[in-house]
Scaffold this motif. Structure first.
Motif, short mmCIF file in Angstrom:
data_model
loop_
_atom_site.label_atom_id
_atom_site.label_comp_id
_atom_site.label_asym_id
_atom_site.label_seq_id
_atom_site.Cartn_x
_atom_site.Cartn_y
_atom_site.Cartn_z
N MET A 322 0.82 -1.21 0.00
CA MET A 322 0.00 0.00 0.00
C MET A 322 0.86 1.26 0.00
O MET A 322 0.43 2.32 -0.43
N LYS A 323 2.10 1.15 0.50
CA LYS A 323 3.02 2.28 0.49
C LYS A 323 3.81 2.36 -0.82
O LYS A 323 4.63 3.26 -1.01
N GLY A 324 3.57 1.37 -1.71
CA GLY A 324 4.31 1.33 -2.96
C GLY A 324 5.68 0.72 -2.81
O GLY A 324 6.52 0.82 -3.71
N GLU A 325 5.96 0.06 -1.68
CA GLU A 325 7.27 -0.55 -1.42
C GLU A 325 7.22 -2.03 -1.80
O GLU A 325 7.22 -2.92 -0.96
N PHE A 326 7.15 -2.28 -3.10
CA PHE A 326 7.04 -3.65 -3.57
C PHE A 326 8.40 -4.09 -4.12
O PHE A 326 8.68 -3.98 -5.30
N SER A 327 9.26 -4.61 -3.23
CA SER A 327 10.59 -5.05 -3.63
C SER A 327 10.51 -6.47 -4.18
O SER A 327 9.47 -7.13 -4.11
N PHE A 328 11.64 -6.96 -4.69
CA PHE A 328 11.65 -8.33 -5.19
C PHE A 328 11.64 -9.34 -4.05
O PHE A 328 11.27 -10.50 -4.24
N ASP A 329 12.02 -8.94 -2.85
CA ASP A 329 11.86 -9.81 -1.68
C ASP A 329 10.37 -10.01 -1.41
O ASP A 329 9.92 -11.12 -1.08
N MET A 419 3.62 -2.42 -10.84
CA MET A 419 2.91 -2.95 -9.68
C MET A 419 3.04 -2.02 -8.49
O MET A 419 2.07 -1.71 -7.79
N ALA A 420 4.27 -1.55 -8.22
CA ALA A 420 4.50 -0.63 -7.10
C ALA A 420 3.70 0.66 -7.28
O ALA A 420 3.12 1.20 -6.33
#
Length: 464
Positions: A322-329, A419-420
């Protein structure tokens, strides 16, 4: 299993859905198609006759004909009658107040009893019970070895000391389970290639010695009407409580699943939907009816998701996205959750409205997701956490390490960025915009609409 039947029924009812008014001719035509679809699915003739008669009678009722949406009312009636045909509600196993609860599995040789016993043990353990397996199949060579191997894989105790007398094997196993503090005992009994007197006598002796709370008849759904005839024969000689249907993921036509309850009066309690030991499910007639009619199965999808995702894991991932913090982890975490839910194709088919759209999905299988996982695992921890540091040379290294091309790596990086961005917009309460490729297919964009409006304003001013 039900794909062909599903297509035929949806085709037969599709015209009715669109009609604003129904007449006897339209209903009769649809009922003929429904009848043929069920007969082709190897459903018992008498069962089909009764089913179509009930649907026709209800469809021609005044309440349906006067309804604002009579076609949809008929589809609703078919759904309700399909549900009733397979059993009005899901039927769970019974458990005694004084453990251990005994579950006896009966059936012919080759129906999949031994594997079903192991799957059931895993299912019960996931529910918090302490199951044990008892080898009572002393007829088939290597049956005991197979059960012991499955027990080691699941880390479930297997009792298999007795190798000569099935009654002694059952009673000794039950006593051993009681001493070990187990609360559920699953008896894997012997089968034959056909129903015979010796098989029935042995089953009756084991049943009398162990007094099982649940007697489940294991039927191979691939055998169609033969499975129903076997169920009839067992119902006459050995009182069983319900059916465990195996190989429901096969390409059989589904006649056994749709006929067995109507013919024997015994419900389907459990179904095996794949080869893996975690692919045994409780049978829900209403959900299966929804799948057959192309309505999806949202409840099963939710249950699969809840079983696959830990609560704290879900909340943390949701907050980050929801914060846009979509890392590969985060991608790896969500990928593992998806894998725990089962094969991708099976999961997507539970989503309402996707049935027809998944016909070409055979090419988009789990191997493509595995390829994406290989790309992510070829990244360093820093690259997975901070994807913006991945420059041209790093992309070449990642492609070489994962056995993919730089173009595929670029596509994945762009997909993560999109996605982010979408997640960040959702987190702010905004509706994310469609990607450019889709905007062209879905009509004019908002900016294009604004441009046209401004042009119209300028023209009107010039005319003035």
């Amino acid at each position: 299993m039900f794909e062909t039947l599903s297509d035929r029924l949806q085709g037969a009812l599709g015209d009715l859905r669109k009609r604003g008014v129904l007449d006897d001719e339209a209903i009769s035509k649809a009922m003929r198609e429904v009848r043929l679809a069920l007969l082709e699915a190897d459903v018992n003739f008498e069962v089909v006759k009764d089913f179509v008669g009930r649907v026709r009678e209800r469809a021609q009722g005044a309440d349906v004909l006067k309804s604002l949406t009579p076609g949809q009312q008929v589809v609703k009636i078919v759904h309700e009658e399909l549900t009733a045909l397979m059993g009005s509600g899901d039927s769970r196993l019974a458990f005694t107040g004084r453990p251990p609860t005994v579950v006896l599995l009966a059936g012919l040789q080759g129906s999949g009893k031994t594997t079903a016993a192991a799957k059931l043990a895993r299912l019960l353990r996931r529910e918090g019970r302490k199951p044990g397996l008892v080898a009572v199949d002393l007829q088939r060579p290597a049956a005991i070895d197979q059960l012991e191997q499955l027990g080691r894989e699941l880390q479930v105790p297997v009792f298999s000391e007795e190798r000569a007398d099935p009654v002694a094997a059952a009673t000794q196993g039950l006593e051993g389970a009681r001493e070990a503090g187990l609360d559920t005992v699953i008896l894997d009994t012997a089968g034959r290639l056909h129903v015979d007197e010796e098989l029935m006598e042995e089953l009756a002796a084991v049943r009398d010695a162990t007094r099982p709370t649940n007697v489940l008849l294991v039927l191979d759904s691939m055998t169609g009407q033969d499975a129903v005839r076997v169920a009839e024969a067992f119902a006459e000689r050995v009182a069983f409580d319900g059916v465990l249907l195996t190989k429901l993921d096969g390409d059989a036509r589904g006649g056994a699943a749709l006929s067995v309850k109507a013919v024997t009066g015994k419900p389907i309690k459990l179904v095996s939907v794949g080869e893996r030991l975690d692919q045994l499910e409780y049978f829900h007639p209403d959900r299966m009816a929804s799948r057959i009619l192309g309505m999806g199965d949202v409840l099963s999808l939710i249950e699969k998701a809840e079983a696959a995702v830990e609560e704290d894991e879900r909340v943390e991932l949701e907050q980050r996205m929801m914060k846009g913090e979509f890392s590969f982890d985060d991608f790896l975490s969500s990928y593992k959750m998806l894998r725990r839910m089962g094969p991708l194709q099976g999961v997507l088919k539970l989503i309402p409205g996707l049935g027809k759209q998944l016909e070409g999905l055979d090419e988009v299988d789990d191997r493509q997701l595995a390829r994406v996982e290989a790309i992510v695992l070829s990244m360093t921890p820093q690259e997975r956490r901070f994807p913006h540091v991945i420059d041209g040379s790093r992309r070449k290294r990642i492609a070489a390490g994962s056995g993919t091309s730089v173009q595929q790596v670029n596509q994945l990086l762009e997909a993560r960025k999109q996605m982010a961005k979408m997640m960040k917009q959702l987190g702010k309460g905004k509706m994310p915009g469609l990607p450019a490729e889709l905007q062209a297919q879905n009509g004019p964009t908002r900016s294009a609409t604004k441009k046209r409006k401004s042009k119209r304003k300028k023209k009107s001013k010039s005319r003035r």
